[in-house]
Every structure is written in C-alpha cells, then in structure tokens.
Design an enzyme around this catalytic site. Sequence first.
Site, PDB file in Angstrom:
ATOM      1  N   LYS A 112       0.817  -1.208   0.000  1.00 56.90           N
ATOM      2  CA  LYS A 112       0.000   0.000   0.000  1.00 56.90           C
ATOM      3  C   LYS A 112       0.864   1.277   0.000  1.00 56.90           C
ATOM      4  O   LYS A 112       0.428   2.320  -0.484  1.00 56.90           O
ATOM      5  CB  LYS A 112      -0.929   0.030   1.219  1.00 56.90           C
ATOM      6  CG  LYS A 112      -1.820  -1.199   1.391  1.00 56.90           C
ATOM      7  CD  LYS A 112      -2.764  -1.419   0.236  1.00 56.90           C
ATOM      8  CE  LYS A 112      -3.901  -2.375   0.542  1.00 56.90           C
ATOM      9  NZ  LYS A 112      -3.501  -3.774   0.717  1.00 56.90           N
TER      10      LYS A 112
HETATM   11  C1  LIG Z   1      -4.234  -4.913   0.310  1.00 60.11           C
HETATM   12  C2  LIG Z   1      -3.411  -6.137   0.252  1.00 60.11           C
HETATM   13  C3  LIG Z   1      -3.663  -7.133  -0.690  1.00 60.11           C
HETATM   14  C4  LIG Z   1      -4.824  -7.069  -1.653  1.00 60.11           C
HETATM   15  O1  LIG Z   1      -4.683  -6.046  -2.588  1.00 60.11           O
HETATM   16  P1  LIG Z   1      -5.962  -5.527  -3.415  1.00 60.11           P
HETATM   17  O2  LIG Z   1      -5.488  -4.351  -4.151  1.00 60.11           O
HETATM   18  O3  LIG Z   1      -7.010  -5.207  -2.390  1.00 60.11           O
HETATM   19  O4  LIG Z   1      -6.378  -6.653  -4.281  1.00 60.11           O
HETATM   20  C5  LIG Z   1      -2.814  -8.218  -0.738  1.00 60.11           C
HETATM   21  N1  LIG Z   1      -1.789  -8.344   0.128  1.00 60.11           N
HETATM   22  C6  LIG Z   1      -1.526  -7.416   1.061  1.00 60.11           C
HETATM   23  C7  LIG Z   1      -0.401  -7.630   2.006  1.00 60.11           C
HETATM   24  C8  LIG Z   1      -2.318  -6.280   1.149  1.00 60.11           C
HETATM   25  O5  LIG Z   1      -2.046  -5.354   2.079  1.00 60.11           O
END
Ligand SMILES: *Cc1c(COP(=O)(O)O)cnc(C)c1O
Length: 498
Positions: A112
Amino acid sequence: MEYTSTRNNTLRETASFAIANGISKEGGLFVPTTIPQVDADFIASLAKKTYIEQARDVLSLFLTDYPAAELAAATEGAYTGRFGSEAVAPVVPLTGNTYVLELFRGPTCAFKDMALQLLPYLLTGAAKRVSDGKETVILVATSGDTGKAALEGFKDVPGTKILVFFPSDGVSPMQKLQMTTQEGANVGVCAIKGNFDDAQTGVKAIFTDPAVRETLARHNMQFSSANSINWGRLVPQIVYYFSAYAGLLAAGKIRNGDKVNFCVPTGNFGNILAAYYAKEMGLPVNKLICASNENDVLTEFLTTGRYNRVRPFHTTVSPSMDILISSNLERLLFHLAGNDSEKTKALFAALAKTGEYTVDGTMLSAIRALFAAGSANDAGTKETIRDTFEKTGYLCDTHTAVAIRVYNEYCAKTGDGTPTVIASTASPYKFSRAVLGALTNESLPSDDEFETLSALEAKTGVKAPENLRTLRGKTPRFTDVCTQAEMEEKVFGLLGVR
Ligand SMILES: *Cc1c(COP(=O)(O)O)cnc(C)c1O
C-alpha cells in the site's frame, strides 16, 4: 485525458477532480474514458530510468492536468529515501524464470505504501485546483495495511485530516499496533465490530450520504478516499508493472516485446486491476493470474462469470485479502462492457438485491482471455511458505505465499512457461506468527509479537524491518471500538463537527 464514472458515462471530469473527490457522487468509480497507449520505444526508455523517472513518465500519461513540475516533485518526494531499497520495488529471482516483485520496502512494510506515499501529493495538488480551499477529510476502511500506510502518508500533511476504521478482530497484532500507535495531529483511528466488508460498507454509506456531505461543507471540509476506489491510489500502482518489466529487460532476462505473466494476491481487486491497465496500455502481458485465499469469490467469478458474495466469510492467515466485495471489479466490468454504465449499474443493482450477478458470454470470454485464477487455503498457504523457504531460501509473507501457490498450480495445470512476476505484497514480519508457525512443527515460543519476530529472525536469518522492530514497547493511543451504525457519529466526533 478525461475521466468518467462507472455509473454515469456522460460525466467528464479532470484527473484532479477524480482524485480530490475519490468517488463520483452517484456512487460510481472514476475511470479514464480512454486508456493511453505506449509503444516498444517507451518501454525501452524506461529500462534506462530510475523508479522516480519511470513513475513520472507513466503518471504523466494519465494525470494530464497536473503540471509536469508538480508530478516531478511529487514522485521525487514520495519515493526518495522512504523505501528500504534504491530500486523502490526490486525484482528478485525466485526460480528459473519466476521473479518476485517486492512491493513492501516502504515505511509500513506492505505494498500500500507504493501508492499511499504518493497520494498525499496528488491529493493536495488536486485540492488546490478543484476544492477551493476546503480541508480534505480522508476516510479509510482497512483490512489492515491500507490504514497504516494512509496514516503514515497523510500524517501532519497540511489541509488534511485522516480517519481510519479497521475490523477489531480482522487484523494481525502487528497491523493493529501499527495503527493504534500512529503519531500525528491530524489522525484518528477506530476499531469496528465486524469484518472489512462491514467497515467498507459503512465508509461508503457515509461518503455518499448527502446530509453528511452538507455538514462537512458547512465546516469547509470535503471527503476524499485513500482506498483503492480512489483513482489516485490505482494510478501509482500501474507504474510498478512497467518498472518490473523494464527491470527484467535491463537485466537481459527478457527481450523487448516478450510477454510476461503477473500473478497477484488479490482482495479488493486494486493491485491486479493496475496490472490490467498496464496490459491495456500496451505492456506485453500474457496472463494476469488472480490469487485468492479461502474467500475465493474472485476465483469463481473469473472462471465462471458468476459473482456470488452469499458465502461464508473466512478469517484467514492472509487477512488483507479477507474480502467478499471486491470494489475495483466494477472498473473492469465497466471497461469490458465497452464503457457502458447502464450495464454496469444493472450488475451492481443485482448484487445489492440478491447478492450475486452473472456476466454475459461476451464479457466472460474477454475475462477468460485476460485472467487465470486460483485460490489457496491456510494449510496450503503455510505449506508454500515452508516449501519456498526450504527450496529457494526466500522467506515470503502469507499473502505472497497464496500467490506463489496459485502460480505453481497454474503452471502444473497449463504447462505455461512464460516468465512470471509474482507480486509480493507484505513483509513476512507483519505476519510473524503465521509465518513462523508455517516453518516449524514446534509450538510457538510465546504470545508476544516481538518475541515471535525475534524467533523468526533467528530461525531464518532474515532481518525484520526496523519500522516494525521499533514498535516494541509503544503504548496504543487509539483504543475506541464502535459498531457500523455508530461510524457516522464517530466521524463527526473525531472531526469536531455536527
Ligand atoms: C491490500 C493487500 C492485498 C490485496 O490487494 P488488493 O489491491 O485489495 O487486491 C494483498 N496483500 C496485502 C499484504 C495487502 O495489504
């Protein structure tokens, strides 16, 4: 470049408007009306550039109303010195022609950060142009990682306030500690009773309630979103698919024009949707492989065309993917329907009414041509963590393990030998208990998160990120818990308005 809404395709807005507002007022998501095209020369040029330059080049294709100097300053500010790796998103070999794209080298140790370090720059720039001096209130529903990354990105950014809701029992102890100890004068954090979907539904309801908007407007405030429903979250994620390809090109692992697969552990469909945009722009991609945990609503959808969220919700060792309502799928459906908002609306009306929808044959063929999909349960995920570590020495987190497992099964089934990049979305140390538990048959030494972290370091020789180790001994600042129904009150309380 203009933007429209998945629920009203007559709308035309600038990128700044889309990013400053987060979601369109009739509840649709902002999408570009056309997808910019790149050629082989553009891709070749990226292979000689730094991540910051690559980001600037890709973003400028989409954010055409942002001044070039502003984009240059934004990418410079976001990606300089805050990522543990000079490459920002390094590509490391796993086995043969399989690579791991490490997206977790940022300050909060999950992917993120790739978008949320940049979003505050994009948002404050946009607000200057389209929000006439209103303060921006960022409202976040998080399955764990978005919350912390958004708090870190927006803390003490002038002209912004940020409020985060997380499911009280749906995040890892480390994720919870990261959020509840957050510093900054403009931040608020609250647990909610329920799961991520409850938090997300609550946030979406507050967001689209005209009465709430009006109250905020009276106080010279305006909502925006740091969730991947905001275009400003998605567009920075397109960059690293180009960067990964350019990295393989620069290292001589592929030739320009060779196709690669991307395998992405998926929850809200944001990360893999960014890969879809990269492919549609002209990046040579063979398959997009969508990996789910036991909440396998997307596996079923991408293989059968039926989306059915009426199913048991599982709490898994990969909590950031414990999601049954994948918001960003709406963007894919809109594009595959030929940018038809009536068709998109009909699907989501069916979802709201019956909990399911089924796409037509034309859309299903398009989906099958683009995507492969699979899922892994917790036992399989843990087995893959152990196997991968034993066979390759690579220590991966639970989410990444879901992707590796799904990829291995995809290969066994299809025999596809295309070079593949697996997105690694978090540091294993965000999920130390599950990862250590996967590596050892003995019972874990203690309940203490930091002793577990040390034990995992001792067992693997892989050092834990500094930003997680230093949380030890910090006292939580935010301890409130509320229900979905109380969220609106909570928001007003935290903002000091009524
Ligand atoms: C948010 C997240 C995901 C999923 O990503 P999306 O964009 O919601 O599909 C997968 N792995 C981790 C560690 C995340 O923080």
